[in-house]
Design an enzyme around this catalytic site. Structure first.
Site, mmCIF file in Angstrom:
data_model
loop_
_atom_site.group_PDB
_atom_site.id
_atom_site.type_symbol
_atom_site.label_atom_id
_atom_site.label_comp_id
_atom_site.label_asym_id
_atom_site.label_seq_id
_atom_site.Cartn_x
_atom_site.Cartn_y
_atom_site.Cartn_z
ATOM 1 N N GLY A 121 -24.616 -48.758 65.950
ATOM 2 C CA GLY A 121 -25.170 -50.049 66.372
ATOM 3 C C GLY A 121 -24.755 -50.444 67.771
ATOM 4 O O GLY A 121 -24.888 -51.604 68.164
ATOM 5 N N GLU A 166 -19.141 -48.750 57.271
ATOM 6 C CA GLU A 166 -19.181 -50.195 57.042
ATOM 7 C C GLU A 166 -18.572 -50.539 55.685
ATOM 8 O O GLU A 166 -17.899 -51.561 55.531
ATOM 9 C CB GLU A 166 -20.632 -50.695 57.173
ATOM 10 C CG GLU A 166 -21.070 -50.719 58.633
ATOM 11 C CD GLU A 166 -22.553 -50.468 58.861
ATOM 12 O OE1 GLU A 166 -23.356 -50.536 57.919
ATOM 13 O OE2 GLU A 166 -22.902 -50.190 60.035
ATOM 14 N N SER A 187 -26.565 -44.835 66.909
ATOM 15 C CA SER A 187 -27.452 -45.127 68.036
ATOM 16 C C SER A 187 -28.420 -43.985 68.361
ATOM 17 O O SER A 187 -28.700 -43.714 69.530
ATOM 18 C CB SER A 187 -26.624 -45.514 69.284
ATOM 19 O OG SER A 187 -25.865 -46.683 69.025
ATOM 20 N N GLU A 221 -20.614 -39.887 61.788
ATOM 21 C CA GLU A 221 -20.983 -41.143 62.426
ATOM 22 C C GLU A 221 -19.747 -41.758 63.085
ATOM 23 O O GLU A 221 -18.974 -42.472 62.411
ATOM 24 C CB GLU A 221 -21.551 -42.126 61.394
ATOM 25 C CG GLU A 221 -22.795 -41.650 60.695
ATOM 26 C CD GLU A 221 -23.633 -42.819 60.181
ATOM 27 O OE1 GLU A 221 -24.814 -42.874 60.543
ATOM 28 O OE2 GLU A 221 -23.104 -43.683 59.461
ATOM 29 N N HIS A 251 -20.069 -44.833 53.729
ATOM 30 C CA HIS A 251 -20.429 -45.307 55.075
ATOM 31 C C HIS A 251 -19.257 -46.109 55.660
ATOM 32 O O HIS A 251 -18.563 -46.827 54.945
ATOM 33 C CB HIS A 251 -21.690 -46.180 55.017
ATOM 34 C CG HIS A 251 -22.271 -46.432 56.372
ATOM 35 N ND1 HIS A 251 -21.737 -47.367 57.228
ATOM 36 C CD2 HIS A 251 -23.304 -45.857 57.026
ATOM 37 C CE1 HIS A 251 -22.445 -47.350 58.361
ATOM 38 N NE2 HIS A 251 -23.389 -46.433 58.267
ATOM 39 N N ASN A 283 -31.112 -45.294 57.193
ATOM 40 C CA ASN A 283 -30.253 -46.219 56.454
ATOM 41 C C ASN A 283 -30.607 -47.632 56.904
ATOM 42 O O ASN A 283 -30.251 -48.029 58.003
ATOM 43 C CB ASN A 283 -28.778 -45.887 56.767
ATOM 44 C CG ASN A 283 -27.825 -46.920 56.189
ATOM 45 O OD1 ASN A 283 -28.210 -47.765 55.382
ATOM 46 N ND2 ASN A 283 -26.565 -46.853 56.616
ATOM 47 N N LYS A 336 -29.496 -50.326 55.829
ATOM 48 C CA LYS A 336 -28.378 -51.272 55.662
ATOM 49 C C LYS A 336 -28.894 -52.530 54.957
ATOM 50 O O LYS A 336 -29.809 -52.424 54.139
ATOM 51 C CB LYS A 336 -27.735 -51.564 57.021
ATOM 52 C CG LYS A 336 -27.392 -50.256 57.773
ATOM 53 C CD LYS A 336 -26.528 -50.442 58.960
ATOM 54 C CE LYS A 336 -26.260 -49.082 59.602
ATOM 55 N NZ LYS A 336 -25.340 -49.155 60.732
HETATM 56 P P1 13P Z 1 -27.483 -47.157 64.197
HETATM 57 O O1 13P Z 1 -28.518 -46.061 64.239
HETATM 58 O O2 13P Z 1 -28.083 -48.532 64.120
HETATM 59 O O3 13P Z 1 -26.464 -47.014 65.272
HETATM 60 O O4 13P Z 1 -26.691 -46.995 62.794
HETATM 61 C C1 13P Z 1 -26.183 -45.753 62.455
HETATM 62 C C2 13P Z 1 -25.713 -45.799 61.064
HETATM 63 O O5 13P Z 1 -24.721 -46.417 60.737
HETATM 64 C C3 13P Z 1 -26.524 -45.089 60.036
HETATM 65 O O6 13P Z 1 -25.839 -44.987 58.834
#
Ligand code: 13P
Length: 250
Positions: free
Chosen positions: A171, A95, A211, A165, A93, A9, A11
Site C-alpha cells: 500500500g 496485516e 504495490s 510481501e 497476511h 486480495n 482486503k
Molecule cells: P497493495 O498491492 O495495495 O500494495 O497490497 C499488497 C497486499 O498486501 C496484497 O496482499
C-alpha cells in the site's frame, strides 16, 4: 514450468453492490496460460460463486479458522469456504500478523487446515522496514516460511503458494525493485528445497506482493523465482487487474 498466478486480495473493501459490479467487470476476462484468483471479503464469496462459476476466474478467502466447527464466534471454517467453491485461502497476511496478533504457530495451523480441506494456501511472509534496515530480512522470511509450512508435506508442494510481501511496500505506492524481490524469492525457494526437496521446490509457486500494478508487473514476472503477484489496491480496479493478468498470460 510453473504456471503464473495473479491473485487479488481485496482486503476489507467492497460491499455487496461493489463486489457484484467488480465481478461483472472481471467476468469479461479471457482465459490463458496463467491462473487468476480473487479473494474478496467473506461477505462476497457467495456472490463470487454465482458470478464467476462460468468464468476462468477462481476465488478464495482472505482468512480461515483452523477448526471444523464449534464455539468460535465470528470465525469461518475451511468447509464453509469449500462449500462456496473456494479453492484458495490467504494465510498469515502481515496485516493480520500486525493488527490481530497472528503468530507463526497459528498460521501454521491455518495452512494445515486449508490443505486438509483440499484448498491451496497462499502463505504471506515478509519483513518490516526496521527488520530490513537491521539486516534481518533473510532470517525473518526464513522463519515465517519454515514455521508456516512445518506441517505441510513434500507431495503437497504443488498446492503451496508463498507470497513475499515486504511490509514496507504494501500500500506504499513504492514497490520493492524486481531485483530486491527476486533475491528474497530465491531464498524462499532455497528454503522450500531444504524443507521438501528439489521437486517440491521447483513446483511450488512464489509470488511477490506490495504495490504491484500494470506498470511494474512485467519486471517481477521476468525474474526466475517470481511466479506471479498478490495484488491489493490494483485488484479493486477491474481494468488494471485484467491488464496485469494479460501480462502474465503473455
Ligand atoms: P497493495 O498491492 O495495495 O500494495 O497490497 C499488497 C497486499 O498486501 C496484497 O496482499
Amino acid at each position: 514450468m510453473r504456471r503464473p498466478l495473479i491473485a487479488g486480495n481485496w482486503k476489507m473493501n467492497g460491499d455487496a453492490a461493489e463486489a457484484d459490479a467488480l465481478f461483472r467487470a472481471l467476468a469479461a476476462v479471457r482465459p490463458g496460460g496463467a491462473d487468476l484468483v480473487v479473494c474478496p471479503p467473506f461477505t462476497a464469496l457467495a456472490a463470487a460463486q454465482q458470478s464467476l462459476s462460468d468464468t476462468c476466474i477462481q476465488w478464495g478467502a482472505q482468512n480461515v479458522y483452523p477448526a471444523a466447527s464449534g464455539a468460535y464466534t465470528g470465525e469461518i471454517s475451511p468447509a464453509m469456504l469449500t462449500s462456496l467453491g473456494c479453492r484458495w485461502c490467504i494465510c498469515g497476511h502481515s496485516e493480520r500478523r500486525q493488527l490481530l496478533g497472528e503468530t507463526d504457530d497459528f498460521i501454521r495451523r491455518k495452512v494445515r487446515a486449508v490443505l486438509d480441506a483440499g484448498m491451496m494456501p497462499i502463505l504471506c511472509v515478509g519483513e518490516t522496514a526496521d527488520e530490513r534496515r537491521g539486516g534481518r530480512t533473510a532470517s525473518v522470511v526464513q522463519r515465517e516460511v519454515e514455521e508456516g509450512l512445518r506441517d505441510a508435506a513434500a507431495d503437497e508442494a504443488a498446492r503451496l503458494v508463498v507470497a513475499y510481501e515486504p511490509v514496507w511496500a504494501i500500500g506504499a505506492g513504492q514497490a520493492a525493485t524486481a531485483a530486491e524481490a527476486q533475491e528474497v524469492c530465491g531464498w524462499i525457494r532455497e528454503c522450500l528445497f531444504r524443507l521438501f526437496g528439489q521437486d517440491a521446490a521447483s513446483s511450488a509457486r512464489i509470488l511477490y506482493g506490495g504495490s504491484v500494478g500494470q506498470g511494474n508487473i512485467a519486471d517481477f514476472l521476468s525474474e526466475p523465482d517470481i511466479d506471479g503477484a498478490l495484488i491489493g489496491g490494483a485488484s479493486l480496479r477491474a481494468d488494471e487487474f485484467i491488464s496485469i493478468y494479460d501480462t502474465a498470460k503473455a
